[in-house]
Write an enzyme that holds these catalytic residues in place. Structure first.
Site, PDB file in Angstrom:
ATOM      1  CG  HIS A 126      -1.968  -1.030   1.217  1.00  0.00           C
ATOM      2  ND1 HIS A 126      -2.828  -1.242   0.168  1.00  0.00           N
ATOM      3  CD2 HIS A 126      -2.275  -1.986   2.149  1.00  0.00           C
ATOM      4  CE1 HIS A 126      -3.625  -2.261   0.452  1.00  0.00           C
ATOM      5  NE2 HIS A 126      -3.310  -2.742   1.640  1.00  0.00           N
TER       6      HIS A 126
ATOM      7  CG  ASP B 190      -4.779 -10.065   3.361  1.00  0.00           C
ATOM      8  OD1 ASP B 190      -4.547 -10.534   2.223  1.00  0.00           O
ATOM      9  OD2 ASP B 190      -4.495  -8.898   3.693  1.00  0.00           O
TER      10      ASP B 190
HETATM   11 ZN   LIG Z   1      -3.986  -7.253   2.722  1.00  0.00          ZN
END
Ligand SMILES: [Zn+2]
Length: 312
Positions: A131, A249
């Site tokens: 990110h 995830d």
């Molecule tokens: Zn993630």
């Protein structure tokens, strides 16, 4: 020679965003414990992650951002108190030492694979990176480990084409921001949409294949999307090396997303990546840990990924 290097460093556990934060030091302990318990550890060549050369960060990030984040993290280390960059992304006194080892692992792994010391490598590091944009830390990420490593392969080691594969449940907006329209890079990804950071549905560049996946999709659906969308562009691009943003995830048991992958799906995805690497890239893969917050599911999924990488 063992086929797979496993890069990590104790300092990656010193980054601690506080009790209850899912991106916690125990993630690395869970992976280690499981690798030892399953005996898979014996198939890995363990290597200590070095501190990154700060000039390497400038291949993926704006130099002003690198300087400012370094100054902030060093101030936090000296003060001995946490400081929030955003509500999810918290600098702790150990963060600076962790980020330079995480990026250092990715660069060192890249060199080791290009130099033929090992066939491939996995970086069990924190904080994650995908990110982090050219000029912003966000979403548990500070520097973009995979983008730094990919640019090292291109700018320093002279490779001409590399692929980045991102199977984290969240869109790799930071990596996309850095490599958009860099024609030396093909980025392919899957991610739940909508979900944080709510980007990716419209790609930022012509060199990326973004595959948004609706919530509650399970393995067979996601495998079909990968088969239909990733494989032909990867084959046509003929990458000389593959970098993996390996987030776990999207696992069924992970509470940060609503996708339904299981260990066998990570085995399958890794095998597809390895097939491409074997056909075009001399098997060269550097994989870096991104997300994965259910400790048991994370450890088992990393093991599934490593079993394919090692051929064990
Ligand atoms: Zn993630």
């Amino acid at each position: 020679m063992k086929p797979t290097a496993f890069y990590s460093h104790p300092d990656c556990r010193g980054h601690d965003m506080g009790d209850g934060h899912p991106e916690c030091p125990q993630r690395l302990d869970a992976i280690d414990d499981h690798l030892i318990a399953t005996g898979l550890d014996a198939a890995l060549e363990r290597r200590e992650a070095p501190v990154v050369d700060l000039a390497e960060l400038g291949h993926a990030h704006e130099s002003r951002f690198v300087d400012e984040l370094r100054d902030l993290l060093q101030r936090v280390a000296a003060a001995g108190r946490r400081s929030a960059i955003d509500p999810d992304t918290i600098a702790s006194p150990g963060t600076w030492a962790a980020v330079v080892r995480a990026a250092g692992a990715a660069v060192a792994a890249t060199d080791a694979v290009i130099d033929g010391e090992v066939a491939n490598a996995f970086c069990a590091v924190r904080p994650p990176g995908h990110h982090a944009t050219r000029d912003q830390a966000m979403g548990f990420c500070f520097f973009n480990n995979v983008a730094v490593a990919a640019r090292h392969a291109l700018d320093v080691r002279g490779l001409e084409r590399v692929a980045i594969v991102d199977f984290d449940v969240h869109h790799g907006n930071g990596t996309e921001d850095i490599v958009a329209n860099d024609e030396r890079v093909l980025m392919v990804s899957i991610f739940q949409h909508p979900l944080y950071p709510y980007s990716g549905a419209v790609p930022m560049g012509t060199n990326m294949v973004n595959v948004p996946v609706p919530p509650y999709a399970r393995g067979p659906h996601i495998r079909a999307l990968i088969e239909e969308n990733w494989i032909a562009p990867l084959e046509a691009f003929r990458p000389q090396m593959l970098f993996v943003s390996a987030g776990f995830d999207a696992h069924r048991d992970d509470e940060l997303g609503q996708l339904g992958l299981v260990e066998a799906d990570y085995t399958w995805i890794t095998q597809r990546i390895k097939d491409i690497a074997n056909r075009h890239a001399n098997g060269r893969i550097v994989s870096c840990l991104e997300g994965g917050y259910n400790l048991g599911a994370l450890a088992r999924s990393v093991a599934a990924h490593l079993r394919v990488l090692t051929g064990a």
